[in-house]
Each structure stands twice: as C-alpha cells, then as structure tokens.
Design a protein around this motif. Structure first.
Motif, short mmCIF file in Angstrom:
data_model
loop_
_atom_site.label_atom_id
_atom_site.label_comp_id
_atom_site.label_asym_id
_atom_site.label_seq_id
_atom_site.Cartn_x
_atom_site.Cartn_y
_atom_site.Cartn_z
N LYS A 22 0.83 -1.20 0.00
CA LYS A 22 0.00 0.00 0.00
C LYS A 22 0.86 1.25 0.00
O LYS A 22 0.56 2.23 -0.70
CB LYS A 22 -0.93 0.00 1.21
CG LYS A 22 -1.85 1.22 1.26
CD LYS A 22 -2.75 1.20 2.48
CE LYS A 22 -3.65 2.44 2.51
NZ LYS A 22 -4.53 2.46 3.69
N ALA A 23 1.94 1.24 0.77
CA ALA A 23 2.83 2.41 0.83
C ALA A 23 3.49 2.67 -0.52
O ALA A 23 3.72 3.82 -0.91
CB ALA A 23 3.88 2.20 1.91
N ASN A 24 3.78 1.60 -1.27
CA ASN A 24 4.43 1.75 -2.57
C ASN A 24 3.46 2.12 -3.68
O ASN A 24 3.87 2.42 -4.80
CB ASN A 24 5.16 0.46 -2.95
CG ASN A 24 6.37 0.22 -2.07
OD1 ASN A 24 6.94 1.14 -1.50
ND2 ASN A 24 6.76 -1.04 -1.94
N LYS A 25 2.15 2.02 -3.39
CA LYS A 25 1.09 2.33 -4.36
C LYS A 25 1.23 1.41 -5.57
O LYS A 25 1.49 0.23 -5.43
CB LYS A 25 1.11 3.81 -4.72
CG LYS A 25 0.93 4.71 -3.52
CD LYS A 25 0.99 6.18 -3.90
CE LYS A 25 0.84 7.06 -2.67
NZ LYS A 25 0.91 8.50 -2.99
N GLY A 26 1.06 1.92 -6.76
CA GLY A 26 1.17 1.07 -7.95
C GLY A 26 -0.16 0.91 -8.66
O GLY A 26 -1.24 1.14 -8.10
N ALA A 27 -0.07 0.50 -9.92
CA ALA A 27 -1.25 0.37 -10.78
C ALA A 27 -1.91 -0.99 -10.60
O ALA A 27 -1.36 -1.90 -9.97
CB ALA A 27 -0.85 0.57 -12.25
N ALA A 28 -3.11 -1.13 -11.18
CA ALA A 28 -3.84 -2.39 -11.12
C ALA A 28 -3.26 -3.39 -12.12
O ALA A 28 -2.63 -3.01 -13.11
CB ALA A 28 -5.31 -2.15 -11.41
N GLY A 29 -3.47 -4.67 -11.85
CA GLY A 29 -2.98 -5.72 -12.74
C GLY A 29 -4.04 -6.15 -13.73
O GLY A 29 -4.90 -5.36 -14.14
N VAL A 30 -4.00 -7.43 -14.13
CA VAL A 30 -4.92 -7.93 -15.15
C VAL A 30 -6.37 -7.93 -14.69
O VAL A 30 -7.30 -7.94 -15.50
CB VAL A 30 -4.52 -9.35 -15.60
CG1 VAL A 30 -3.19 -9.34 -16.31
CG2 VAL A 30 -4.50 -10.31 -14.42
N ASP A 31 -6.61 -7.92 -13.38
CA ASP A 31 -7.98 -7.94 -12.86
C ASP A 31 -8.56 -6.54 -12.68
O ASP A 31 -9.70 -6.39 -12.23
CB ASP A 31 -8.04 -8.69 -11.52
CG ASP A 31 -7.11 -8.09 -10.47
OD1 ASP A 31 -6.39 -7.11 -10.80
OD2 ASP A 31 -7.08 -8.61 -9.34
N ASP A 32 -7.78 -5.50 -13.03
CA ASP A 32 -8.21 -4.10 -12.91
C ASP A 32 -8.61 -3.73 -11.48
O ASP A 32 -9.39 -2.80 -11.27
CB ASP A 32 -9.38 -3.80 -13.85
CG ASP A 32 -8.97 -3.82 -15.31
OD1 ASP A 32 -7.82 -3.42 -15.59
OD2 ASP A 32 -9.77 -4.26 -16.16
N GLU A 33 -8.07 -4.42 -10.50
CA GLU A 33 -8.38 -4.14 -9.10
C GLU A 33 -7.31 -3.22 -8.52
O GLU A 33 -6.14 -3.59 -8.44
CB GLU A 33 -8.47 -5.44 -8.30
CG GLU A 33 -8.86 -5.22 -6.83
CD GLU A 33 -8.90 -6.51 -6.04
OE1 GLU A 33 -9.91 -6.74 -5.35
OE2 GLU A 33 -7.93 -7.29 -6.13
#
Length: 416
Positions: A22-33
């Motif tokens: 959570k601290a590193n954040k980041g984009a969603a993967g193949v499940d768009d979650e």
C-alpha cells in the motif's frame, strides 16, 4: 501444522506485506483491481492470500504488460502484477531477503536496505579520481533474458523454506498478458515491475558478475546498481581486456553486453591530459566528465566529477513546463507550493548532491516557492497575481517574487 496447511506462514506476515504494498502504491494488474478496491474486502482478501499460500495452492495470475518509452528511444516492457500477487511476492521477499542480503557484495547498491543510488554515485566519483579509466557496462535486456534455471539454482541454495522456492518458480513461469489481451508463456527472464524481481536480479548478478569479479579481478573496483555497472581500471589495455572477459562471462550466464552502449572512458582532468574518443559517461542520472572546480584556496582547476545529466535536466524542464504555471492564476501561492514543492525538493536532494550549480539552469524555469511569499498587504493571492501574467522564469517574474519575500531564506540556496 496440520496436513491442510503444510507451510508455516503467519497472518502477520500477510498484514505487514499489505502495508508495504500500500505504501508503494502502484497500478492495477490484469484484474483491474486497485488498492482501494482491494481494501473494500480487506479482511477476506488477505485471508485468501494467507490460506492459499500456507496450503501450497496459490497460483499467480498473469502479469499485465505495459510499454513505456525509453529516454534514448525504443520501449521498455514493465510487468504489473495484481495487488494480491504483489502482497504474496512481498511475503516471499521478506523471508528470502534476510538470507541473501548479507552475501551481496559491498559495491552492489541497487534495491538494498541502507544503500542508495547516491551512495553509488559518490563512490564512483572518488574512484574516478584514483583511476584513469572507466569501463561503462550496459547489459542488454537484462530482466528479459536472465536464465531461469541458473536463478533457481541460486534460490534453492539459499532459501530455507520450501514454499519460497515453490512460489518463486511459479512466478517465473507465470504467463504475460500483452496489451492486446494475448497470453504469452514466459521461458526466460523475470518481470521488470514485480516486487520480488529486484531481489532476484541482485541474486543472479551476485553470482554472474559480482563474485566473479571479486575472485578474478580483485584489483578492479566497481559499482553496480541493478544492471548498471561501471568498473575502474588503471590502464586502457586493462579496461579492454576486462571488457572481453566480462562479455565471455555474461555470455556463459545467458546475458549479453550492449555493443554500442558499453564503452571505455578516459577520466580526463588537470593531471590527466590525454585525449580520447570517450571522455564522459552517464551513471544513475549523473554525467561524469571534466568540469571546472574550485579548491579550498579559491583556485580553479579541472576535475573529473558528476553533475546532473542533460537527459535528467531536460526531463525536469519538461515536467515544469507541463505544470503550466503562468495559467495558474486561480491558485494561491501557498497552494502551488504544496502541489509542487515535494517534487522540486526531490530533484534538489538527488541531483543537487554533486556539482549543484549544474542543476540551477533547469530550476530557473519555475519561480521558487519553497518559503511561502506574502504580498505587501499580507495576501498570498497578490503574489500569484504578480507572476501569473509573466513568462515563467523571466526576470520580471523572479523579481516580483523577490519583492514578495523581503525576509527569510531560499531553501537549498536557490533564489528565484
């Protein structure tokens, strides 16, 4: 443990891994979650990860591929795992890292605790003063081409837990989902963008390069940050021979040196006055080349030292221009300060560590608002109105901001 849970993984490990992801954040993967979506059923989702990992039934989903442009042209493929998969990778990383971290070479700086890119730049700076030649190495497509079998041999040698080996092997074999939706099996490499990939890359190059250099060329100091490597040599002949030897070593490990980007560089200064086709190199956003410096007695001399690279300075200017500050007259100066100062401070703290004056021209594009200026009447909007109509970085706009702040200091020594 019961037979249903053959692997000893605590729920606390899952929780700590979630907090780190959570601290590193980041984009969603193949499940768009996204992380926010994952948190809507946080307790259930974390339980699923723990239950499947501790029972040995966790299977990683495909990795989403995202193409980003390189600064020098071309594209780089990043692999974006799902949020749940990033948490699972963090659990494994937290178990494996304490086992392998003490083994790594002291001059390996990438993605390691208590080491940074600036440490590598500072060490390279000092060694360039003591050694006349530098071998600037560039490994071609490292993350996409490393040999998975050799990597798994290293993992099995150091991992104490059987489930760590199991899941790393599954992650390496997980398919890649291209931007058009196609699933492509992975036979070599590790996704650049995965949580555990930097640790695996360090482990691979520890055996492929670091230990080999220490054993065969102990007289050659080097700095490595992930796959960026520079080695320091006393003579040009030594550098050329080292280049051939490293190329053969990497070829035996399934890797290849980039023929154009790998080069031998001469560290020219006042005491080293030869001429050479290569007298500068880039390393971690800094350009090392001969520069005019001043000693403690105030005398000027030519020194081989690092400063912000042209590519990094251009990226800073492009980012500042994208803020479109002259059209921000609807914002108070304090709002602009809160919006942009964290990024500006980051640039100054990183690129301003060495030869800071080279960074000033790029920073002149923006009026400096580290300390909140107040207008003559105490109204912060008056300052915004003063410079909003002026060309950003112009003499008029800088002078207007100076008049708005008759007292106080300009942080980091940069005035508007």
């Amino acid at each position: 443990m019961s037979e249903a849970k053959p692997f000893c993984i605590s729920k606390k490990e899952d929780w700590e891994a979630y907090k780190r992801v959570k601290a590193n954040k980041g984009a969603a993967g193949v499940d768009d979650e996204s992380i926010e979506d994952f948190e809507r059923k946080l307790k259930d989702n974390l339980y699923k990860i723990w239950n499947r990992m501790s029972s040995g039934s966790y299977l990683p989903p495909p990795v989403r591929t995202v193409k980003i442009p390189k600064k020098n042209g071309g594209e780089r493929k990043l692999g974006i795992p799902t949020v749940a998969d990033r948490i699972a990778q963090q659990v494994v990383k937290a178990r494996l890292e304490p086992e392998v971290e003490p083994l790594f070479h002291a001059d390996s700086y990438g993605y390691r605790p208590r080491k940074s890119a600036l440490d590598a730049v500072g060490q390279a700076r000092e060694r360039c003063w003591r050694n006349d030649w530098v071998l600037d190495l560039d490994i071609k497509g490292f993350f996409d081409n490393l040999d998975q079998d050799l990597l798994m041999r290293a993992v099995k040698k150091h991992a104490k837990d059987r489930w760590v080996v199991l899941y790393i092997e599954r992650w390496l074999k997980a398919p890649v989902q291209e931007e058009d939706g196609r699933l492509v099996p992975r036979e070599k490499g590790t996704p650049q963008g995965g949580v555990i990939s930097p640790l695996l890359a360090n482990l691979y190059l520890h055996y492929a390069l670091d230990r080999w250099l220490a054993a065969n060329y102990p007289q050659v100091p080097f700095e490595r940050y992930a796959d960026d490597v520079i080695a320091h040599c006393r003579a040009e002949k030594q550098a050329q021979e080292l280049r051939k030897a490293i190329a053969e070593r990497l070829r035996a490990c399934g890797l290849e040196l980039h023929p154009e980007k790998t080069k031998v560089v001469y560290c020219k200064d006042d005491l080293r006055r030869r001429t050479h086709s290569n007298e500068k190199f880039d390393f971690l956003g800094y350009t090392f080349r001969p520069r005019r410096s001043k000693n403690r007695k105030g005398k000027f001399f030519i020194n081989f030292s690092p400063a912000v690279s042209n590519k990094a300075a251009k990226a800073i200017r492009d980012t500042i221009r994208s803020w479109n500050l002259p059209r921000r007259s609807d914002k108070a100066i304090e709002d602009l300060s809160r919006m942009f100062n964290p990024m500006i401070r980051g640039w100054l703290q990183y690129y301003g560590r060495y030869y800071r004056s080279a960074l000033y021209p790029a920073m002149r594009c923006v009026p400096w608002i580290e300390i909140l200026p107040f207008g003559p009447s105490g109204n912060t909007r008056s300052c915004a109105a003063i410079f909003a109509g002026q060309r950003t970085g112009s003499t008029a706009s800088r002078g207007a901001l100076r008049r708005c702040l008759p007292i106080g200091r300009w942080a980091y020594g940069v005035a508007p």
